[in-house]
Each structure stands twice: as structure tokens, then as C-alpha cells.
Enzyme design. Structure first.
Site, PDB file in Angstrom:
ATOM      1  N   LYS A 118     -40.739  19.955   2.706  1.00  0.00           N
ATOM      2  CA  LYS A 118     -41.864  19.676   3.913  1.00  0.00           C
ATOM      3  C   LYS A 118     -42.685  21.159   4.192  1.00  0.00           C
ATOM      4  O   LYS A 118     -43.427  21.191   4.993  1.00  0.00           O
ATOM      5  CB  LYS A 118     -41.589  18.581   4.751  1.00  0.00           C
ATOM      6  CG  LYS A 118     -41.077  17.858   4.931  1.00  0.00           C
ATOM      7  CD  LYS A 118     -39.409  16.827   6.019  1.00  0.00           C
ATOM      8  CE  LYS A 118     -39.292  15.854   5.695  1.00  0.00           C
ATOM      9  NZ  LYS A 118     -38.529  15.481   6.622  1.00  0.00           N
ATOM     10  N   GLY A 119     -41.705  21.947   4.739  1.00  0.00           N
ATOM     11  CA  GLY A 119     -41.999  23.325   4.988  1.00  0.00           C
ATOM     12  C   GLY A 119     -43.818  23.944   4.251  1.00  0.00           C
ATOM     13  O   GLY A 119     -43.564  24.871   5.481  1.00  0.00           O
ATOM     14  N   LYS A 133     -37.235  36.046   2.563  1.00  0.00           N
ATOM     15  CA  LYS A 133     -36.382  37.082   2.961  1.00  0.00           C
ATOM     16  C   LYS A 133     -35.780  37.228   1.488  1.00  0.00           C
ATOM     17  O   LYS A 133     -34.946  36.736   1.113  1.00  0.00           O
ATOM     18  CB  LYS A 133     -35.335  35.923   3.835  1.00  0.00           C
ATOM     19  CG  LYS A 133     -35.948  35.771   4.775  1.00  0.00           C
ATOM     20  CD  LYS A 133     -35.021  35.464   5.647  1.00  0.00           C
ATOM     21  CE  LYS A 133     -35.249  34.077   6.850  1.00  0.00           C
ATOM     22  NZ  LYS A 133     -34.627  33.424   7.683  1.00  0.00           N
ATOM     23  N   GLU A 172     -45.197  27.816  -0.884  1.00  0.00           N
ATOM     24  CA  GLU A 172     -43.503  27.610  -0.495  1.00  0.00           C
ATOM     25  C   GLU A 172     -43.626  28.102   0.912  1.00  0.00           C
ATOM     26  O   GLU A 172     -44.187  29.019   0.803  1.00  0.00           O
ATOM     27  CB  GLU A 172     -42.749  28.005  -1.492  1.00  0.00           C
ATOM     28  CG  GLU A 172     -41.507  27.474  -0.741  1.00  0.00           C
ATOM     29  CD  GLU A 172     -40.376  26.372  -0.810  1.00  0.00           C
ATOM     30  OE1 GLU A 172     -41.141  25.878   0.360  1.00  0.00           O
ATOM     31  OE2 GLU A 172     -39.611  26.202  -1.557  1.00  0.00           O
ATOM     32  N   ASP A 173     -43.109  27.343   1.736  1.00  0.00           N
ATOM     33  CA  ASP A 173     -43.104  28.335   2.925  1.00  0.00           C
ATOM     34  C   ASP A 173     -41.891  29.610   3.694  1.00  0.00           C
ATOM     35  O   ASP A 173     -42.717  30.561   3.501  1.00  0.00           O
ATOM     36  CB  ASP A 173     -42.809  27.059   3.684  1.00  0.00           C
ATOM     37  CG  ASP A 173     -41.491  26.744   3.716  1.00  0.00           C
ATOM     38  OD1 ASP A 173     -41.021  26.746   3.090  1.00  0.00           O
ATOM     39  OD2 ASP A 173     -40.971  26.386   4.875  1.00  0.00           O
ATOM     40  N   PHE A 229     -33.601  33.489  11.644  1.00  0.00           N
ATOM     41  CA  PHE A 229     -34.207  31.959  11.940  1.00  0.00           C
ATOM     42  C   PHE A 229     -35.056  32.133  12.594  1.00  0.00           C
ATOM     43  O   PHE A 229     -35.536  31.849  13.741  1.00  0.00           O
ATOM     44  CB  PHE A 229     -32.716  31.486  12.683  1.00  0.00           C
ATOM     45  CG  PHE A 229     -32.550  29.794  12.302  1.00  0.00           C
ATOM     46  CD1 PHE A 229     -34.042  28.645  12.044  1.00  0.00           C
ATOM     47  CD2 PHE A 229     -31.794  29.237  12.019  1.00  0.00           C
ATOM     48  CE1 PHE A 229     -33.913  27.617  11.512  1.00  0.00           C
ATOM     49  CE2 PHE A 229     -31.964  28.114  11.098  1.00  0.00           C
ATOM     50  CZ  PHE A 229     -32.350  27.612  11.489  1.00  0.00           C
ATOM     51  N   ILE A 230     -36.664  31.456  11.940  1.00  0.00           N
ATOM     52  CA  ILE A 230     -36.935  31.119  12.283  1.00  0.00           C
ATOM     53  C   ILE A 230     -37.829  29.120  11.981  1.00  0.00           C
ATOM     54  O   ILE A 230     -37.762  29.202  11.077  1.00  0.00           O
ATOM     55  CB  ILE A 230     -38.566  31.973  11.571  1.00  0.00           C
ATOM     56  CG1 ILE A 230     -38.683  32.340   9.821  1.00  0.00           C
ATOM     57  CG2 ILE A 230     -38.110  33.365  11.650  1.00  0.00           C
ATOM     58  CD1 ILE A 230     -40.047  32.717   9.426  1.00  0.00           C
ATOM     59  N   ASP A 254     -34.989  32.044   0.382  1.00  0.00           N
ATOM     60  CA  ASP A 254     -34.408  32.830   1.124  1.00  0.00           C
ATOM     61  C   ASP A 254     -33.480  32.943  -0.333  1.00  0.00           C
ATOM     62  O   ASP A 254     -33.548  34.055  -0.276  1.00  0.00           O
ATOM     63  CB  ASP A 254     -34.209  31.188   2.046  1.00  0.00           C
ATOM     64  CG  ASP A 254     -32.708  31.837   2.535  1.00  0.00           C
ATOM     65  OD1 ASP A 254     -32.347  32.600   2.228  1.00  0.00           O
ATOM     66  OD2 ASP A 254     -32.217  31.069   3.439  1.00  0.00           O
ATOM     67  N   ARG A 287     -41.725  21.986  13.481  1.00  0.00           N
ATOM     68  CA  ARG A 287     -42.754  22.429  12.360  1.00  0.00           C
ATOM     69  C   ARG A 287     -44.039  22.335  13.132  1.00  0.00           C
ATOM     70  O   ARG A 287     -44.954  23.089  12.951  1.00  0.00           O
ATOM     71  CB  ARG A 287     -42.151  21.339  11.770  1.00  0.00           C
ATOM     72  CG  ARG A 287     -40.905  21.161  10.706  1.00  0.00           C
ATOM     73  CD  ARG A 287     -41.859  20.280   9.950  1.00  0.00           C
ATOM     74  NE  ARG A 287     -40.332  19.570   9.165  1.00  0.00           N
ATOM     75  CZ  ARG A 287     -39.212  20.078   7.967  1.00  0.00           C
ATOM     76  NH1 ARG A 287     -40.171  21.474   7.781  1.00  0.00           N
ATOM     77  NH2 ARG A 287     -38.287  19.866   7.535  1.00  0.00           N
ATOM     78  N   ASP A 333     -38.463  23.978  10.051  1.00  0.00           N
ATOM     79  CA  ASP A 333     -38.114  23.301  10.932  1.00  0.00           C
ATOM     80  C   ASP A 333     -36.896  24.387  11.072  1.00  0.00           C
ATOM     81  O   ASP A 333     -36.092  24.985  11.162  1.00  0.00           O
ATOM     82  CB  ASP A 333     -37.580  22.017  10.151  1.00  0.00           C
ATOM     83  CG  ASP A 333     -36.649  22.276   9.522  1.00  0.00           C
ATOM     84  OD1 ASP A 333     -36.828  22.805   8.104  1.00  0.00           O
ATOM     85  OD2 ASP A 333     -35.718  20.933   9.598  1.00  0.00           O
TER      86      ASP A 333
HETATM   87  C1  PRP Z   1     -36.441  25.417   2.985  1.00  0.00           C
HETATM   88  C2  PRP Z   1     -37.595  26.199   2.439  1.00  0.00           C
HETATM   89  C3  PRP Z   1     -37.604  25.757   1.187  1.00  0.00           C
HETATM   90  C4  PRP Z   1     -35.903  26.133   0.812  1.00  0.00           C
HETATM   91  C5  PRP Z   1     -35.753  28.051   0.926  1.00  0.00           C
HETATM   92  O1  PRP Z   1     -36.122  23.873   3.041  1.00  0.00           O
HETATM   93  O2  PRP Z   1     -38.639  25.532   2.701  1.00  0.00           O
HETATM   94  O3  PRP Z   1     -38.285  24.811   0.377  1.00  0.00           O
HETATM   95  O4  PRP Z   1     -35.817  26.081   1.997  1.00  0.00           O
HETATM   96  O5  PRP Z   1     -34.335  27.456   0.189  1.00  0.00           O
HETATM   97  P1  PRP Z   1     -33.479  29.041  -0.155  1.00  0.00           P
HETATM   98  O6  PRP Z   1     -34.734  29.805  -1.449  1.00  0.00           O
HETATM   99  O7  PRP Z   1     -32.838  29.329  -0.507  1.00  0.00           O
HETATM  100  O8  PRP Z   1     -34.316  27.326  -1.899  1.00  0.00           O
HETATM  101  P2  PRP Z   1     -35.693  23.182   3.207  1.00  0.00           P
HETATM  102  O9  PRP Z   1     -34.749  22.799   2.630  1.00  0.00           O
HETATM  103  O10 PRP Z   1     -35.271  23.065   4.625  1.00  0.00           O
HETATM  104  O11 PRP Z   1     -36.120  21.990   3.385  1.00  0.00           O
HETATM  105  P3  PRP Z   1     -37.922  21.393   4.100  1.00  0.00           P
HETATM  106  O12 PRP Z   1     -39.108  22.553   3.446  1.00  0.00           O
HETATM  107  O13 PRP Z   1     -38.231  20.215   4.205  1.00  0.00           O
HETATM  108  O14 PRP Z   1     -37.530  22.173   5.601  1.00  0.00           O
END
Ligand code: PRP
Length: 178
Positions: A44-45, A132, A100-101, A153-154, A104, A166, A160
């Protein structure tokens, strides 16, 4: 869910607008002459970011599709397990930009890349608003990155903490209360 305190604003609404504009400029110049594009928003991000980015793209025929990917669930640490849903829309033979937001560990986009390549797009590009690199586990490099950020942590602008915050128009660094 643990309580949290906003420590500082990392990006104001205006700064986010500037980052998105710069990304759009780069993408527009790379896609110059392209007739069509599928923008694949990773839920969703990336919802806010996608909505702002697509309105700055110059390609005449843009389709917006969505895919569900989740690595954190309701926890504040990555589970290491990535769950990726089915992409909406047919991307076979199309130019595709995945939005993608945050990148990580890189696991989410790494899994997604493999999945999408099997669907035979004409081209596949990845755009992350935040990166990151210090957290990377999977070998993944995006084509476009808005800002490289430290391991904090943002929340906000789509991001979220336990499904909350969000909606904030800015991006803030939070501290979890003990
Ligand atoms: C977060 C973010 C990316 C992913 C990045 O999503 O939106 O999709 O984690 O992390 P990674 O590089 O370690 O895989 P999340 O699983 O929190 O779902 P969301 O977007 O619905 O919040």
C-alpha cells in the site's frame, strides 16, 4: 501496538513535491517518444507517491495497475517473508515502471522482479521514492531513487507504522515508546 513519538520531519510536503518532480523529469527523458506505459503501484505504501508521480509523466497512454506486496505485516521489523499478490492488468509486451515507496532489504522488489520478468514485459524499470542501502540483504538496485536515507523509522506520505500514519502529507522520523 507500541506508542510512538514524532522525532523530526525528514521531508516536508514541499520537499516531497520537489523530489517527485525531479524523478518525473528523469523518467520523462528516458521514456521520451514512448507511446504507452504501465505504472505498477506496489500497495500500500506507494499509493500517494504513485498518484503524484503519474500526474507528472508525459507518456500519452498510461495505465495504472496495482500489486499487493508485504514484508512487514503489522510488525515494525521485516519478517523476511515477502508475500506478493497477482499483478492487476496484462503487462506482456508493455513498458512497465514499478513504483515503490521504500527499498529496505530489497527482498520485496527482488521477488517482484522475478515474478514480473516471467510475464514478459517489453521493458521493466523500478522507481523507489526512498532507498536505505545500508539495510540491503537481497541484491537489488532501482533505476530511479528519490532520496537515499539513513536507517530510521519513517512514516507518512504512504508509509505506515502498524497501518497508521500513511495519510500524513510529510515524512517524519518516529521513535517507538518503550
Ligand atoms: C514495505 C515497503 C516496501 C517493502 C520494502 O512494505 O512499502 O514494499 O516494505 O522492504 P524490503 O525492501 O525489505 O522488502 P510493507 O511490507 O510494510 O507493506 P505496505 O507497503 O503495505 O506498508
Amino acid at each position: 501496538m507500541r506508542g510512538m513519538t514524532i522525532k523530526k520531519i525528514m521531508f516536508t510536503e514541499e520537499e516531497l513535491g520537489g523530489i517527485v518532480s525531479e524523478l518525473a523529469d528523469k523518467i520523462n527523458s528516458d521514456l521520451c517518444g514512448a507511446e504507452s506505459l504501465t505504472v505498477l503501484c506496489v500497495l500500500k505504501g506507494a499509493v500517494m507517491f504513485t498518484a503524484d508521480l503519474v500526474r507528472r509523466l508525459n507518456v500519452p497512454d498510461i495505465r495504472i495497475e496495482f500489486i499487493r506486496a508485504s514484508s512487514y505485516g503489522k510488525s515494525d521489523v521485516s519478517s523476511g517473508e515477502v508475500s506478493v499478490g497477482d499483478a492487476t492488468g496484462d503487462i506482456r509486451g508493455r513498458d512497465v515502471l514499478v513504483v515503490e515507496d521504500i527499498i529496505d532489504t530489497g527482498r520485496t522488489l527482488n521477488s517482484l522482479k522475478e515474478r514480473l520478468l516471467n510475464m514478459r514485459p517489453k521493458s521493466l524499470r523500478f522507481c523507489g521514492l526512498f532507498d536505505k542501502p545500508s539495510r540491503r540483504i537481497a541484491d537489488f538496485k532501482a533505476d530511479y531513487v528519490g532520496a537515499v536515507i539513513p536507517d530510521e523509522f519513517i512514516v507518512g506520505y504512504g508509509l505506515d507504522y502498524a497501518e497508521c500514519y500513511r495519510h500524513l502529507p510529510y515524512v517524519a522520523v518516529i521513535e517507538l515508546n518503550s
